[in-house]
Design an enzyme around this catalytic site. Structure first.
Site, PDB file in Angstrom:
ATOM      1  N   VAL A  52      12.252  11.070  -6.592  1.00 34.42           N
ATOM      2  CA  VAL A  52      13.607  10.663  -6.226  1.00 34.42           C
ATOM      3  C   VAL A  52      14.060  11.401  -4.957  1.00 34.42           C
ATOM      4  CG1 VAL A  52      16.022  10.587  -6.995  1.00 34.42           C
ATOM      5  CG2 VAL A  52      14.185  10.128  -8.629  1.00 34.42           C
ATOM      6  N   CYS A  53      13.610  12.638  -4.798  1.00 35.38           N
ATOM      7  CA  CYS A  53      14.082  13.492  -3.697  1.00 35.38           C
ATOM      8  C   CYS A  53      13.912  12.875  -2.303  1.00 35.38           C
ATOM      9  CB  CYS A  53      13.418  14.860  -3.761  1.00 35.38           C
ATOM     10  SG  CYS A  53      13.839  15.777  -5.261  1.00 35.38           S
ATOM     11  N   PRO A  54      12.747  12.307  -1.957  1.00 36.85           N
ATOM     12  CA  PRO A  54      12.642  11.753  -0.608  1.00 36.85           C
ATOM     13  C   PRO A  54      13.558  10.549  -0.393  1.00 36.85           C
ATOM     14  CG  PRO A  54      10.658  11.254  -1.870  1.00 36.85           C
ATOM     15  CD  PRO A  54      11.465  12.230  -2.671  1.00 36.85           C
ATOM     16  N   GLU A  56      16.572  10.264  -1.630  1.00 35.53           N
ATOM     17  CA  GLU A  56      17.898  10.829  -1.385  1.00 35.53           C
ATOM     18  C   GLU A  56      18.019  11.364   0.042  1.00 35.53           C
ATOM     19  OE1 GLU A  56      20.061  12.459  -5.232  1.00 35.53           O
ATOM     20  OE2 GLU A  56      18.449  13.793  -4.577  1.00 35.53           O
ATOM     21  N   LEU A  57      17.022  12.118   0.490  1.00 31.50           N
ATOM     22  CA  LEU A  57      17.079  12.692   1.830  1.00 31.50           C
ATOM     23  C   LEU A  57      17.027  11.601   2.899  1.00 31.50           C
ATOM     24  CD1 LEU A  57      16.750  15.327   0.249  1.00 31.50           C
ATOM     25  CD2 LEU A  57      15.240  16.135   2.068  1.00 31.50           C
TER      26      LEU A  57
END
Length: 198
Positions: A52-54, A56-57
């Site tokens: 999920v992190c990439p 979001e960024l």
């Protein structure tokens, strides 16, 4: 260091960062950013090389220039090292547009300060924190690992907070965007909000 709460002054701190725009490492100080009269958004996420992190960024990167034009500095933060940030930025295509500083909170000190550090995993939960130019924490949002955030909503929150900084006697209703009607809390407004927004 005690956890900072909404409405409190944020203690000064420094973070090692990877700066994608320059392709190098440096240190960022909250004090230095605030001295320039800027707002600060700390965008905590669990870990590099995850799922999920990439997304979001990448979403945040789409609004970075707009936020900068509003006087906002973004710092993404995880408990990874600055070296891992560099490697992730170079290999994950979703991060191609990411140009904001990527903070390395390897000891978890800053994550603990904002109440997002997970002692069981050593990772940070998904936390978004807005600090005004006076160093006061004015907004806090924390999600669990599996729920991504919406950068467009962050922009809306920034518009509202920036407006209210110069209009402290007003309040922004739900879904408020710049230029729309605000509310002026008073005895006359009680039970008459519908009429006030027409």
């Amino acid at each position: 260091m005690q956890e900072v709460k909404i409405g409190q002054k944020v203690p000064g701190f420094e973070l090692e960062v990877y700066e994608p725009q320059k392709g190098n490492f440096s240190k960022i100080s909250l004090k230095d950013i605030l001295q320039k009269g800027k707002w600060v958004v700390l965008f905590f996420y669990p870990a590099d090389f995850t799922f999920v992190c990439p997304t979001e960024l990448a979403d945040l990167a789409n609004y970075y220039r707009k936020l900068q034009s509003m006087g906002v500095e973004i710092i993404s933060v995880s408990t990874d090292t600055k070296y891992t940030h560099l490697a992730w930025h170079r290999t994950e295509k979703l991060l191609e547009k990411v140009s904001f500083p990527m903070g390395a909170d390897t000891t978890g000190k800053i994550s603990r300060l904002f109440g997002v550090y997970d002692e069981d995993t050593g990772l940070a939960l998904r936390g978004t924190f807005i600090i005004n130019p006076e160093g006061i924490l004015v907004s806090s949002e924390i999600n669990f690992y599996n729920v991504g955030r919406n950068a467009e909503e962050l922009v809306r929150k920034m518009e509202a907070n920036i407006y209210l900084m110069t209009h402290p006697d007003e309040a922004c209703p739900a879904r408020w965007r710049g230029g729309e009607k605000t509310l002026k809390p008073s005895e006359e407004l009680i039970g008459k909000v519908h009429e006030a927004l027409r």
